[in-house]
Design a protein around this motif. Structure first.
Motif, PDB file in Angstrom:
ATOM      1  N   GLY A  43      -7.336  10.306  -3.352  1.00  0.00           N
ATOM      2  CA  GLY A  43      -7.140   8.983  -3.935  1.00  0.00           C
ATOM      3  C   GLY A  43      -6.226   8.083  -3.131  1.00  0.00           C
ATOM      4  O   GLY A  43      -6.064   6.910  -3.466  1.00  0.00           O
ATOM      5  N   SER A  44      -5.638   8.615  -2.085  1.00  0.00           N
ATOM      6  CA  SER A  44      -4.750   7.831  -1.231  1.00  0.00           C
ATOM      7  C   SER A  44      -5.572   7.142  -0.156  1.00  0.00           C
ATOM      8  O   SER A  44      -6.539   7.718   0.327  1.00  0.00           O
ATOM      9  CB  SER A  44      -3.724   8.751  -0.588  1.00  0.00           C
TER      10      SER A  44
ATOM     11  N   VAL B 242      -3.349   3.840  -2.119  1.00  0.00           N
ATOM     12  CA  VAL B 242      -3.444   3.004  -3.309  1.00  0.00           C
ATOM     13  C   VAL B 242      -2.771   1.681  -2.989  1.00  0.00           C
ATOM     14  O   VAL B 242      -1.707   1.653  -2.376  1.00  0.00           O
ATOM     15  CB  VAL B 242      -2.742   3.677  -4.514  1.00  0.00           C
ATOM     16  N   SER B 243      -3.406   0.580  -3.402  1.00  0.00           N
ATOM     17  CA  SER B 243      -2.831  -0.747  -3.165  1.00  0.00           C
ATOM     18  C   SER B 243      -2.354  -1.364  -4.467  1.00  0.00           C
ATOM     19  O   SER B 243      -2.969  -1.175  -5.524  1.00  0.00           O
ATOM     20  CB  SER B 243      -3.873  -1.667  -2.523  1.00  0.00           C
TER      21      SER B 243
ATOM     22  N   ALA C  32       3.945   4.792  -8.018  1.00  0.00           N
ATOM     23  CA  ALA C  32       2.696   5.509  -7.736  1.00  0.00           C
ATOM     24  C   ALA C  32       2.769   6.850  -8.425  1.00  0.00           C
ATOM     25  O   ALA C  32       3.786   7.533  -8.390  1.00  0.00           O
ATOM     26  CB  ALA C  32       2.522   5.702  -6.227  1.00  0.00           C
TER      27      ALA C  32
ATOM     28  N   GLN D 130       0.839  -1.196   0.000  1.00  0.00           N
ATOM     29  CA  GLN D 130       0.000   0.000   0.000  1.00  0.00           C
ATOM     30  C   GLN D 130       0.875   1.247   0.000  1.00  0.00           C
ATOM     31  O   GLN D 130       1.885   1.306   0.703  1.00  0.00           O
ATOM     32  CB  GLN D 130      -0.898  -0.005   1.235  1.00  0.00           C
TER      33      GLN D 130
END
Length: 75
Positions: free
Chosen positions: A52-53, A55-56, A74, A45
């Motif tokens: 939007g955080s 993110v996996s 990312a 992660q």
């Protein structure tokens, strides 16, 4: 650019090359991930102070992967 991204292994074990990185001029932050010993899904992660955080990212470890690394990015 200049955004700090924190990285966490959330499933499957494995090792990250850094616990945090900073995004470059293109807004990309990256880390290397070495798969853990668990066969199946492994999840990393990325968290930053942005919409939007978090993110996996999911990598699938198979018995014949041999512990290779995955580059995670990312943006």
């Amino acid at each position: 650019s200049g955004v700090t991204v924190e990285w966490f292994v959330t499933s499957g074990g494995g090792l990250l090359s850094a616990s945090s990185t900073t995004s470059d001029a293109n807004g990309i932050a990256q880390v290397s991930y070495t798969l853990g010993p668990i066969v199946g899904n492994q999840v990393v992660q990325a968290e930053a102070d942005l919409s939007g955080s978090p993110v996996s990212f999911t990598a699938v470890a198979r018995p014949d992967n041999g512990g290779g690394g995955e580059a995670l990015r990312a943006k």
